[in-house]
Enzyme design. Structure first.
Site, PDB file in Angstrom:
ATOM      1  N   GLY A  16       0.771  -1.258   0.051  1.00  0.00           N
ATOM      2  CA  GLY A  16       0.005  -0.148   0.036  1.00  0.00           C
ATOM      3  C   GLY A  16       0.840   1.420  -0.021  1.00  0.00           C
ATOM      4  CB  SER A  17       4.146   2.158  -0.901  1.00  0.00           C
ATOM      5  OG  SER A  17       4.472   1.739  -2.081  1.00  0.00           O
ATOM      6  CG  ASN A  18       1.523   3.370  -5.865  1.00  0.00           C
ATOM      7  OD1 ASN A  18       1.979   4.295  -6.336  1.00  0.00           O
ATOM      8  ND2 ASN A  18       1.959   2.159  -5.765  1.00  0.00           N
ATOM      9  CB  ILE A  92     -12.783  -4.829 -11.321  1.00  0.00           C
ATOM     10  CG1 ILE A  92     -11.901  -4.148 -10.539  1.00  0.00           C
ATOM     11  CG2 ILE A  92     -13.918  -4.057 -11.231  1.00  0.00           C
ATOM     12  CD1 ILE A  92     -11.875  -4.019  -9.136  1.00  0.00           C
ATOM     13  CG  ASN A 106      -5.089  -1.085 -12.449  1.00  0.00           C
ATOM     14  OD1 ASN A 106      -4.711  -1.298 -10.982  1.00  0.00           O
ATOM     15  ND2 ASN A 106      -4.488  -1.874 -13.280  1.00  0.00           N
ATOM     16  CG  HIS A 108       0.165  -2.915 -15.305  1.00  0.00           C
ATOM     17  ND1 HIS A 108      -0.244  -4.226 -14.626  1.00  0.00           N
ATOM     18  CD2 HIS A 108       1.431  -3.529 -16.207  1.00  0.00           C
ATOM     19  CE1 HIS A 108       0.651  -5.214 -15.130  1.00  0.00           C
ATOM     20  NE2 HIS A 108       1.621  -4.692 -16.116  1.00  0.00           N
TER      21      HIS A 108
HETATM   22  C1  GRF Z   1       2.614  -1.242  -7.915  1.00  0.00           C
HETATM   23  O1  GRF Z   1       3.735  -1.383  -8.482  1.00  0.00           O
HETATM   24  C2  GRF Z   1       1.368  -0.954  -8.886  1.00  0.00           C
HETATM   25  O2  GRF Z   1       1.734  -0.640 -10.091  1.00  0.00           O
HETATM   26  C3  GRF Z   1       1.039  -2.468  -8.985  1.00  0.00           C
HETATM   27  O3  GRF Z   1       0.822  -3.095  -7.422  1.00  0.00           O
HETATM   28  C4  GRF Z   1       1.998  -2.214  -6.879  1.00  0.00           C
HETATM   29  C5  GRF Z   1       1.493  -1.991  -5.724  1.00  0.00           C
HETATM   30  O4  GRF Z   1       2.540  -1.389  -4.841  1.00  0.00           O
HETATM   31  N1  GRF Z   1      -0.257  -2.480  -9.693  1.00  0.00           N
HETATM   32  P1  GRF Z   1       2.224  -0.685  -3.554  1.00  0.00           P
HETATM   33  O5  GRF Z   1       1.532  -1.832  -2.481  1.00  0.00           O
HETATM   34  O6  GRF Z   1       1.290   0.165  -3.533  1.00  0.00           O
HETATM   35  O7  GRF Z   1       3.734  -0.508  -2.745  1.00  0.00           O
END
Ligand code: GRF
Length: 195
Positions: A16-18, A92, A106, A108
């Site tokens: 979940g870093s994003n 989904i 999304n 990717h």
């Molecule tokens: C990211 O690289 C995103 O592109 C992919 O999954 C990864 C999630 O990374 N869909 P994080 O959990 O946000 O660190």
């Protein structure tokens, strides 16, 4: 009176870093708000992050994901207008694609259509890029349709790959691109959205 913000739900299955980056980015945003973080995985790191960040979180397992009536009630109760997938590994369901047409975004970690599709996620993507001796890779932000990684592309950003890079090195570079571009691409799509 200030206009009501547009609520988004962030779906994530892993670290979940994003998701965390999105929460920080939209914290003081005047139009968009991260309302809830949803995970299918009860031990996902993203749930710890949500707790630390003070964001409501919820587990949605495969069964609930396919229960249109129940999940719609939850999302409507939170007044969710857009859904953001940030490393969400379940497919989904079609009902969601229909109900949130062009409203599910999304990310990717490759330059789609390269290295996309079922089973292409996480470090596997970067391994494949390394094995193919690609000289560049990157990120794709796209809308979600009924097929894995095939919806309309909103933006891509690239980075260089050199021969000495490991899959982990590539992942690090790609993550840096994600942190810079994903929030901006989301805001751009939402703020320019016309029903
Ligand atoms: C990211 O690289 C995103 O592109 C992919 O999954 C990864 C999630 O990374 N869909 P994080 O959990 O946000 O660190």
């Amino acid at each position: 009176m200030a206009a009501e913000k547009i609520n988004i739900a962030v779906f994530a299955s892993g670290s979940g870093s994003n998701a965390e980056n999105l929460v920080h980015y939209f914290k003081n945003h005047d139009a968009i708000h991260v309302k809830i973080i949803i995970s299918n995985n009860p031990s996902a790191g993203v749930l710890e992050r949500a707790k630390r960040l003070g964001i409501t979180s919820m587990i949605v397992d495969k069964e609930l994901l396919h229960n249109e009536h129940a999940l719609t009630a939850i999302l409507d109760e939170q007044n969710i207008k857009f859904i953001v997938l940030a490393g969400f590994l379940l497919k989904i369901p079609d009902w969601m694609v229909r109900r949130y047409k062009d409203k599910i975004i999304n990310i990717h970690p490759s330059l789609l259509p390269k290295y996309g599709g079922k089973g292409m996620y996480g470090i596997r993507v970067h391994e494949a890029v390394r094995e193919a001796r690609e000289y560049e890779t990157g990120i794709t932000v796209h809308l979600v349709n009924e097929h894995y990684d095939e919806g309309r592309i909103l933006m891509q950003a690239k980075c260089k790959v050199t021969e000495d890079m490991s899959a982990e090195d590539i992942a690090e570079k790609v993550h840096a691109l994600e942190y810079s571009y994903f929030p901006v691409a989301i805001a751009h799509h939402i703020l320019n959205f016309r029903d």
